[in-house]
Scaffold this motif. Structure first.
Motif, PDB file in Angstrom:
ATOM      1  N   TYR A  39       2.346  -9.651  -6.186  1.00 54.76           N
ATOM      2  CA  TYR A  39       3.026  -8.549  -5.502  1.00 54.76           C
ATOM      3  C   TYR A  39       3.134  -8.862  -4.016  1.00 54.76           C
ATOM      4  O   TYR A  39       2.183  -9.333  -3.401  1.00 54.76           O
ATOM      5  CB  TYR A  39       2.229  -7.257  -5.710  1.00 54.76           C
ATOM      6  N   PHE A  40       4.311  -8.605  -3.433  1.00 54.92           N
ATOM      7  CA  PHE A  40       4.488  -8.768  -1.997  1.00 54.92           C
ATOM      8  C   PHE A  40       4.640  -7.423  -1.307  1.00 54.92           C
ATOM      9  O   PHE A  40       3.958  -7.141  -0.338  1.00 54.92           O
ATOM     10  CB  PHE A  40       5.703  -9.644  -1.682  1.00 54.92           C
ATOM     11  N   SER A  41       5.551  -6.613  -1.797  1.00 52.36           N
ATOM     12  CA  SER A  41       5.802  -5.323  -1.153  1.00 52.36           C
ATOM     13  C   SER A  41       6.755  -4.494  -2.002  1.00 52.36           C
ATOM     14  O   SER A  41       7.128  -4.900  -3.097  1.00 52.36           O
ATOM     15  CB  SER A  41       6.420  -5.533   0.239  1.00 52.36           C
ATOM     16  N   HIS A  42       7.137  -3.351  -1.455  1.00 52.19           N
ATOM     17  CA  HIS A  42       8.149  -2.489  -2.061  1.00 52.19           C
ATOM     18  C   HIS A  42       9.317  -2.377  -1.092  1.00 52.19           C
ATOM     19  O   HIS A  42       9.116  -2.363   0.119  1.00 52.19           O
ATOM     20  CB  HIS A  42       7.593  -1.085  -2.327  1.00 52.19           C
ATOM     21  N   VAL A  43      10.513  -2.304  -1.614  1.00 50.33           N
ATOM     22  CA  VAL A  43      11.694  -2.055  -0.808  1.00 50.33           C
ATOM     23  C   VAL A  43      12.118  -0.623  -1.112  1.00 50.33           C
ATOM     24  O   VAL A  43      12.331  -0.267  -2.262  1.00 50.33           O
ATOM     25  CB  VAL A  43      12.836  -3.048  -1.145  1.00 50.33           C
ATOM     26  N   LYS A  44      12.212   0.174  -0.065  1.00 49.93           N
ATOM     27  CA  LYS A  44      12.575   1.581  -0.220  1.00 49.93           C
ATOM     28  C   LYS A  44      14.030   1.785   0.167  1.00 49.93           C
ATOM     29  O   LYS A  44      14.663   0.890   0.734  1.00 49.93           O
ATOM     30  CB  LYS A  44      11.679   2.440   0.669  1.00 49.93           C
ATOM     31  N   ALA A  45      14.535   2.962  -0.098  1.00 52.38           N
ATOM     32  CA  ALA A  45      15.911   3.305   0.262  1.00 52.38           C
ATOM     33  C   ALA A  45      16.139   3.025   1.740  1.00 52.38           C
ATOM     34  O   ALA A  45      15.317   3.371   2.581  1.00 52.38           O
ATOM     35  CB  ALA A  45      16.179   4.774  -0.045  1.00 52.38           C
ATOM     36  N   GLY A  46      17.238   2.345   2.038  1.00 54.10           N
ATOM     37  CA  GLY A  46      17.587   2.036   3.412  1.00 54.10           C
ATOM     38  C   GLY A  46      16.979   0.751   3.951  1.00 54.10           C
ATOM     39  O   GLY A  46      17.305   0.327   5.052  1.00 54.10           O
ATOM     40  N   ALA A  82       8.644  -6.072  11.857  1.00 57.58           N
ATOM     41  CA  ALA A  82       7.949  -5.058  11.056  1.00 57.58           C
ATOM     42  C   ALA A  82       7.453  -5.647   9.746  1.00 57.58           C
ATOM     43  O   ALA A  82       6.340  -5.346   9.293  1.00 57.58           O
ATOM     44  CB  ALA A  82       8.874  -3.868  10.794  1.00 57.58           C
ATOM     45  N   LYS A  83       8.256  -6.516   9.126  1.00 60.80           N
ATOM     46  CA  LYS A  83       7.832  -7.150   7.872  1.00 60.80           C
ATOM     47  C   LYS A  83       6.642  -8.072   8.097  1.00 60.80           C
ATOM     48  O   LYS A  83       5.725  -8.115   7.274  1.00 60.80           O
ATOM     49  CB  LYS A  83       8.995  -7.904   7.230  1.00 60.80           C
ATOM     50  N   LEU A  84       6.636  -8.792   9.205  1.00 62.32           N
ATOM     51  CA  LEU A  84       5.498  -9.651   9.525  1.00 62.32           C
ATOM     52  C   LEU A  84       4.247  -8.810   9.725  1.00 62.32           C
ATOM     53  O   LEU A  84       3.178  -9.139   9.208  1.00 62.32           O
ATOM     54  CB  LEU A  84       5.790 -10.483  10.772  1.00 62.32           C
ATOM     55  N   HIS A  85       4.386  -7.705  10.433  1.00 64.82           N
ATOM     56  CA  HIS A  85       3.249  -6.805  10.659  1.00 64.82           C
ATOM     57  C   HIS A  85       2.702  -6.281   9.330  1.00 64.82           C
ATOM     58  O   HIS A  85       1.495  -6.269   9.102  1.00 64.82           O
ATOM     59  CB  HIS A  85       3.677  -5.647  11.565  1.00 64.82           C
ATOM     60  N   ARG A  86       3.604  -5.851   8.437  1.00 65.83           N
ATOM     61  CA  ARG A  86       3.166  -5.348   7.128  1.00 65.83           C
ATOM     62  C   ARG A  86       2.501  -6.446   6.310  1.00 65.83           C
ATOM     63  O   ARG A  86       1.538  -6.201   5.588  1.00 65.83           O
ATOM     64  CB  ARG A  86       4.343  -4.741   6.365  1.00 65.83           C
ATOM     65  N   ALA A  87       3.022  -7.674   6.409  1.00 68.53           N
ATOM     66  CA  ALA A  87       2.434  -8.784   5.648  1.00 68.53           C
ATOM     67  C   ALA A  87       1.020  -9.079   6.117  1.00 68.53           C
ATOM     68  O   ALA A  87       0.115  -9.284   5.299  1.00 68.53           O
ATOM     69  CB  ALA A  87       3.310 -10.036   5.780  1.00 68.53           C
ATOM     70  N   VAL A  88       0.818  -9.076   7.412  1.00 68.68           N
ATOM     71  CA  VAL A  88      -0.524  -9.312   7.947  1.00 68.68           C
ATOM     72  C   VAL A  88      -1.458  -8.187   7.513  1.00 68.68           C
ATOM     73  O   VAL A  88      -2.585  -8.420   7.082  1.00 68.68           O
ATOM     74  CB  VAL A  88      -0.484  -9.446   9.485  1.00 68.68           C
ATOM     75  N   HIS A  89      -0.967  -6.952   7.602  1.00 62.45           N
ATOM     76  CA  HIS A  89      -1.769  -5.813   7.165  1.00 62.45           C
ATOM     77  C   HIS A  89      -2.039  -5.885   5.657  1.00 62.45           C
ATOM     78  O   HIS A  89      -3.131  -5.571   5.198  1.00 62.45           O
ATOM     79  CB  HIS A  89      -1.080  -4.504   7.525  1.00 62.45           C
TER      80      HIS A  89
END
Length: 149
Positions: free
Chosen positions: A14-21, A74-81
């Protein structure tokens, strides 16, 4: 939509979720590489697709380039988190960390209810079984921390 890839052993990661928008795949276009992940729809929705060539043209616009920089940052920040989510040694701790990450992403105070990903998606993100997620959710419900509708 769930974003995931296959590990060397063939297990889904799992990497992440893509939401609306939200967008997906822009880094592969910037780096001119194949996508290293795939999308799986978790619910019914509408998806827009833009060709690589057209996207590259759009990236030349300064306002689009600024927006792209913000998206990739923002994606890099979420990946680190997200990596820190897998750090806790206990299975329940990892499940709670994934749930907390979802809550942190949904900072809209006006929103009283937050829809969590399904148990399978949480299990993949926390690197635990779906049954472990079920038990952790039951524990949260018994304590009144989570309400199921």
């Amino acid at each position: 939509m769930r974003v995931s890839g296959a590990s060397e052993t063939g297990h889904e990661t799992y990497f992440s979720h893509v939401k609306a928008g939200q967008s997906f795949g822009e880094s592969a276009i910037v780096l001119n590489t194949p996508l290293l992940a795939s999308l799986a729809a978790l619910t019914t929705g509408v998806v827009g697709v833009i060709s690589r060539a057209r996207t590259r043209e759009l990236f030349l616009d300064p306002s689009v380039a600024d927006a792209l920089l913000a998206i990739l940052s923002a994606k890099l920040h979420r990946a680190v988190h997200g990596q820190s989510t897998l750090s806790p040694p206990g299975a329940y701790s990892r499940v709670y960390a994934v749930i907390n990450a979802v809550l942190t992403e949904n900072t809209d105070i006006a929103q009283a209810l937050i829809e969590l990903p399904n148990q399978t998606a949480i299990a993949i993100a926390a690197n635990v079984s779906r049954e472990t997620v079920s038990r952790a959710m039951k524990s949260l419900m018994q304590r009144g921390a989570v309400v199921k509708e």
